[in-house]
Design an enzyme around this catalytic site. Sequence first.
Site, PDB file in Angstrom:
ATOM      1  N   ARG A  59       0.789  -1.256   0.000  1.00  0.00           N
ATOM      2  CA  ARG A  59       0.000   0.000   0.000  1.00  0.00           C
ATOM      3  C   ARG A  59       0.804   1.281   0.000  1.00  0.00           C
ATOM      4  NH1 ARG A  59      -3.971  -2.711  -2.026  1.00  0.00           N
ATOM      5  NH2 ARG A  59      -5.481  -3.655  -0.601  1.00  0.00           N
ATOM      6  N   ASP A 302      -1.674 -12.719  -1.515  1.00  0.00           N
ATOM      7  CA  ASP A 302      -2.574 -11.615  -1.914  1.00  0.00           C
ATOM      8  C   ASP A 302      -3.014 -10.813  -0.681  1.00  0.00           C
ATOM      9  OD1 ASP A 302      -3.988  -9.838  -3.433  1.00  0.00           O
ATOM     10  OD2 ASP A 302      -5.531 -11.253  -4.075  1.00  0.00           O
TER      11      ASP A 302
HETATM   12 ZN   LIG Z   1      -5.343  -9.748  -8.154  1.00  0.00          ZN
END
Ligand SMILES: [Zn+2]
Length: 425
Positions: A59, A302
């Site tokens: 991020r 992820d």
């Molecule tokens: Zn993705």
Amino acid sequence: MSVLVRGAEVLGQERADLRLADGTITEVGSLQPQRGEQVLDADGLVALPGLVDLHTHLREPGREDAETVRTGTRAAAAGGFTAVHAMANTEPVADTAGVVEQVWRLGQDAGHCDVRPVGAVTVGLAGTQLAELGAMADSAARVRVFSDDGHCVADAALMRRALEYVKAFDGVVAQHAQEPRLTAGAQMNEGELSGRLGLVGWPAAAEEAIVARDVLLAAHVRSRVHICHLSTAGSVEIVRWAKSKGWPVTAEVTPHHLLLTEALAAGYDPVFKVNPPLRSDEDVAALRAALADGTIDAVATDHAPHPREAKDCEWAVAAFGMLGLETALAVVQEVMVEPGLLDWAGVADRMSVRPAGIGRLTDQGRPLAAGEPATLVLVDPAATSTVRAAETFSKSRNTPYAGLALPGRVVATFLRGRQTHGAAR
Ligand SMILES: [Zn+2]
């Protein structure tokens, strides 16, 4: 100063002592402590090479309210990871040498694990114009993995050009396989349940169509494609077929797609909203079998942190994504090791050796042998702990496993001899 790790089960197999000094494993065998040496009692612990994540959302820059490179990599170390690939969908997007070098430097400064930035395939992730792939590859960050993750490279001609381009520096294009026209407004897996819940469905075919197209393109231009977060039984079949042809195709699966199903959407709790969506029991079974037989190369988290306001809202407007770094190994133990689908050597292969190979990381995923980097994780497989959302190193709290008891505990993580997680026992 050196560290003596005593009595660890190396890859869950024979017990051995390991001496770590000057960043390397200097000796393996039956060893006696030396004067002034730190001794770590690893009785009952499994030693694995440090885990490598191909798919992490840190991020930063831009969404430091959700995560920073420092907090995300601290969570990674707690999960046993010694390297992560930082996805490019930051603000600004990591589509230039300047941004990937910034992320790489932030990772170096934090020091919790190696950070390998992923470069965007297209400028601004807009899917229209190739980004400066060569400049990112030549930068200090030495980018080898390129992805528009979060978005699909939907234009077939652009995907072909990207695959052709990355060959020059042995790169790989990691595709987020989602046909956009088939998933407009989609909220969850398309099926009987989506109809009942009144949520727009996300057909398996929307993933499989892109997987099929891209393995054909990879074969045609003889360049490496990696399929992100495989989520359907059909995608597994296509990858299996492509590999049977010897095509340069690899694939990953997330811990959550190995454990959770679409049934969780029935409570409308957005913590279970993720892209690609949680699928059916049959899909989960196919993904586990494919990870076991090696059709799926790697587990990738992820890890997708989101601030509270992005998840504490109605399902339809909530953000997609869930945390994963600190729970990945426990989920894999639960769904793969406990049922006998993978042994610890298999876990090392799918969570360290193969992802390091796909990302072309030369000093990760190495054997635990004398002369190799002292980059490893010690796991207590007999421990059990209940996941608490508040107990995380991440800045965000969107774990889908809160309240769930999962097996195993990461006791210590070492990156080139330096302990990055855990206290001495
Ligand atoms: Zn993705």
